[in-house]
Design a protein around this motif. Structure first.
Motif, mmCIF file in Angstrom:
data_model
loop_
_atom_site.group_PDB
_atom_site.id
_atom_site.type_symbol
_atom_site.label_atom_id
_atom_site.label_comp_id
_atom_site.label_asym_id
_atom_site.label_seq_id
_atom_site.Cartn_x
_atom_site.Cartn_y
_atom_site.Cartn_z
ATOM 1 N N TRP A 131 5.487 -11.587 -12.348
ATOM 2 C CA TRP A 131 5.904 -10.422 -11.575
ATOM 3 C C TRP A 131 5.844 -10.668 -10.071
ATOM 4 C CZ3 TRP A 131 8.603 -6.769 -13.530
ATOM 5 C CH2 TRP A 131 8.349 -6.216 -14.786
ATOM 6 N N ALA A 132 5.341 -11.821 -9.633
ATOM 7 C CA ALA A 132 4.977 -11.990 -8.223
ATOM 8 C C ALA A 132 6.120 -11.707 -7.261
ATOM 9 C CB ALA A 132 4.415 -13.389 -7.998
ATOM 10 N N THR A 133 7.310 -12.287 -7.506
ATOM 11 C CA THR A 133 8.401 -12.085 -6.547
ATOM 12 C C THR A 133 8.915 -10.651 -6.578
ATOM 13 O OG1 THR A 133 9.962 -12.953 -8.183
ATOM 14 C CG2 THR A 133 9.114 -14.496 -6.538
ATOM 15 N N TYR A 134 8.981 -10.041 -7.770
ATOM 16 C CA TYR A 134 9.433 -8.653 -7.838
ATOM 17 C C TYR A 134 8.382 -7.730 -7.245
ATOM 18 C CZ TYR A 134 11.596 -4.380 -9.612
ATOM 19 O OH TYR A 134 12.194 -3.145 -9.699
ATOM 20 N N ALA A 142 6.915 -4.151 -2.845
ATOM 21 C CA ALA A 142 6.005 -3.858 -1.740
ATOM 22 C C ALA A 142 6.746 -3.800 -0.413
ATOM 23 C CB ALA A 142 4.896 -4.903 -1.695
ATOM 24 N N ASP A 143 7.738 -4.662 -0.240
ATOM 25 C CA ASP A 143 8.542 -4.646 0.993
ATOM 26 C C ASP A 143 9.281 -3.327 1.156
ATOM 27 O OD1 ASP A 143 7.765 -7.165 1.785
ATOM 28 O OD2 ASP A 143 9.554 -8.168 1.000
ATOM 29 N N LYS A 144 9.446 -2.592 0.067
ATOM 30 C CA LYS A 144 10.156 -1.315 0.097
ATOM 31 C C LYS A 144 9.186 -0.131 0.036
ATOM 32 C CE LYS A 144 14.329 -3.416 -1.625
ATOM 33 N NZ LYS A 144 13.892 -4.687 -1.005
ATOM 34 N N GLY A 145 7.910 -0.408 0.336
ATOM 35 C CA GLY A 145 6.933 0.670 0.479
ATOM 36 C C GLY A 145 6.151 1.025 -0.760
ATOM 37 N N ASP A 166 0.854 -1.185 0.000
ATOM 38 C CA ASP A 166 0.000 0.000 0.000
ATOM 39 C C ASP A 166 0.888 1.233 0.000
ATOM 40 O OD1 ASP A 166 0.982 0.176 2.601
ATOM 41 O OD2 ASP A 166 -0.849 -0.606 3.506
ATOM 42 N N GLY A 167 0.263 2.393 0.147
ATOM 43 C CA GLY A 167 1.024 3.634 0.175
ATOM 44 C C GLY A 167 0.745 4.506 -1.024
ATOM 45 N N THR A 168 1.428 5.652 -1.069
ATOM 46 C CA THR A 168 1.165 6.650 -2.102
ATOM 47 C C THR A 168 2.023 6.475 -3.352
ATOM 48 O OG1 THR A 168 2.753 8.171 -1.067
ATOM 49 C CG2 THR A 168 0.437 8.356 -0.391
ATOM 50 N N THR A 169 3.040 5.622 -3.275
ATOM 51 C CA THR A 169 3.913 5.365 -4.419
ATOM 52 C C THR A 169 3.464 4.082 -5.104
ATOM 53 O OG1 THR A 169 5.792 6.429 -3.329
ATOM 54 C CG2 THR A 169 6.284 4.950 -5.169
ATOM 55 N N GLY A 170 2.930 4.208 -6.327
ATOM 56 C CA GLY A 170 2.335 3.063 -6.991
ATOM 57 C C GLY A 170 3.141 2.562 -8.181
ATOM 58 N N ALA A 171 3.058 1.254 -8.426
ATOM 59 C CA ALA A 171 3.671 0.638 -9.601
ATOM 60 C C ALA A 171 2.660 -0.311 -10.224
ATOM 61 C CB ALA A 171 4.937 -0.117 -9.231
ATOM 62 N N LEU A 172 2.339 -0.076 -11.485
ATOM 63 C CA LEU A 172 1.477 -0.963 -12.247
ATOM 64 C C LEU A 172 2.374 -1.836 -13.108
ATOM 65 C CD1 LEU A 172 -1.397 -1.793 -13.189
ATOM 66 C CD2 LEU A 172 -1.156 -0.079 -15.009
ATOM 67 N N LEU A 173 2.363 -3.155 -12.882
ATOM 68 C CA LEU A 173 3.251 -4.076 -13.570
ATOM 69 C C LEU A 173 2.498 -4.795 -14.683
ATOM 70 C CD1 LEU A 173 5.141 -5.618 -10.498
ATOM 71 C CD2 LEU A 173 5.574 -3.471 -11.719
ATOM 72 N N LEU A 174 3.008 -4.673 -15.912
ATOM 73 C CA LEU A 174 2.393 -5.261 -17.101
ATOM 74 C C LEU A 174 3.251 -6.423 -17.585
ATOM 75 C CD1 LEU A 174 1.517 -1.974 -19.058
ATOM 76 C CD2 LEU A 174 0.162 -3.152 -17.306
ATOM 77 N N HIS A 175 2.616 -7.559 -17.823
ATOM 78 C CA HIS A 175 3.361 -8.797 -18.043
ATOM 79 C C HIS A 175 3.786 -9.041 -19.486
ATOM 80 C CE1 HIS A 175 -0.170 -10.769 -19.854
ATOM 81 N NE2 HIS A 175 -0.902 -10.258 -18.870
#
Length: 265
Positions: free
Chosen positions: A91-94, A99-102, A72-81
């Motif tokens: 993309w699951a592990t990345y 996410a572990d880094k916020g 969660d949080g305000t910094t978002g990443a949309l991952l396209l496969h």
């Protein structure tokens, strides 16, 4: 954490989910409505990896897209496969690492993948699919969204990312052309948001010189081309994703910094 990523088709063992060899077949498949399947509750259930996250449904004009949400949080990443039967699962592990880094992560299934259900018009509309993911991330609290794509996802990210509302774009080994999206040169010339592109010189499935030239032609203030090592392609450039203990490359950290808005890092 012990992790095992689902393997898909690819040209090398380091690529866990498809690559340029599948592009023609996947381009045709994207125009066919997907088969109805029940939605797993979690990313772990869907992808068979011990990664925390929930499966969600993203509404789009003419259908719904399945996606894995982590963090969660305000910094978002949309991952396209990439082109892969596993869809977002590559993309699951990345995604978990980000996410572990916020980072607020959404891993999107394109039409015909996962539990996505699309009318023909939506299957052909890459902008609408990506915009649905960007909008969903903003509803989840992200105030900035970087669209990160690998191979197929890369050319889509560059081709329609800014139009779909991205604040920054990352293209990992995207081909120069793909049906239904602007070619990479034209797209880059129209891209003013921060643009990061990466590709391997030995990757015969892409035009690395063309991608470098496209980056140079972009009017974006923040733009960068980063070489991938060896014959890496797409998401195999950021990790050895098929390992039970993935090792992330320096490029993985560069992409993280781009997502975080650190364009000089």
């Amino acid at each position: 954490m012990t992790v095992l990523v689902m393997a898909g088709c690819g040209t090398s063992g380091s690529d866990p989910g498809g690559d340029s060899t599948d592009r023609d077949a996947d381009a045709g498949a994207s125009r066919t409505p997907s088969v109805t399947r029940s939605m797993p509750a979690s990313v772990e259930e869907r992808c068979k990896v011990p990664v925390k996250g929930e499966m969600v449904t993203v509404s789009a004009p003419g259908g719904t897209l399945s996606a894995g949400a982590i963090g969660d949080g305000t910094t978002g990443a949309l991952l396209l496969h990439q082109t892969s039967g596993a869809g977002m699962c590559g993309w699951a592990t990345y995604g978990a690492w980000l996410a572990d880094k916020g980072v607020n992560v959404l891993m999107l299934d394109f039409c015909t993948h996962g539990q996505s259900q699309c009318e023909d018009a939506l299957s052909k509309d890459w902008t609408a699919q990506v915009k649905a993911g960007v909008d969903a991330l903003r509803k989840r609290g992200a105030t900035s969204v970087t669209v990160v794509g690998a191979s197929l996802g890369g050319v889509v990210a560059l081709g329609v990312g800014q139009e779909a509302g991205a604040d920054a774009i990352v293209d990992l080994s995207g081909p120069m052309e793909w049906p239904g999206v602007p070619d990479s040169t034209s797209a880059a010339k129209a891209t003013t948001v921060p643009l990061l592109v990466s590709g391997a010189a030995a990757d015969t499935g892409i035009d690395v010189a063309g991608l470098e030239a496209a980056v140079a032609a972009s009017p974006a203030t923040d733009k960068r081309f980063v070489p991938m090592p060896g014959q890496a392609h797409g998401w195999s450039g950021i990790s050895d994703g098929m390992s039970v203990n993935p090792e992330f490359t320096p490029l993985a950290t560069i992409v993280l910094k781009w997502v975080q808005g650190d364009y000089a890092g």
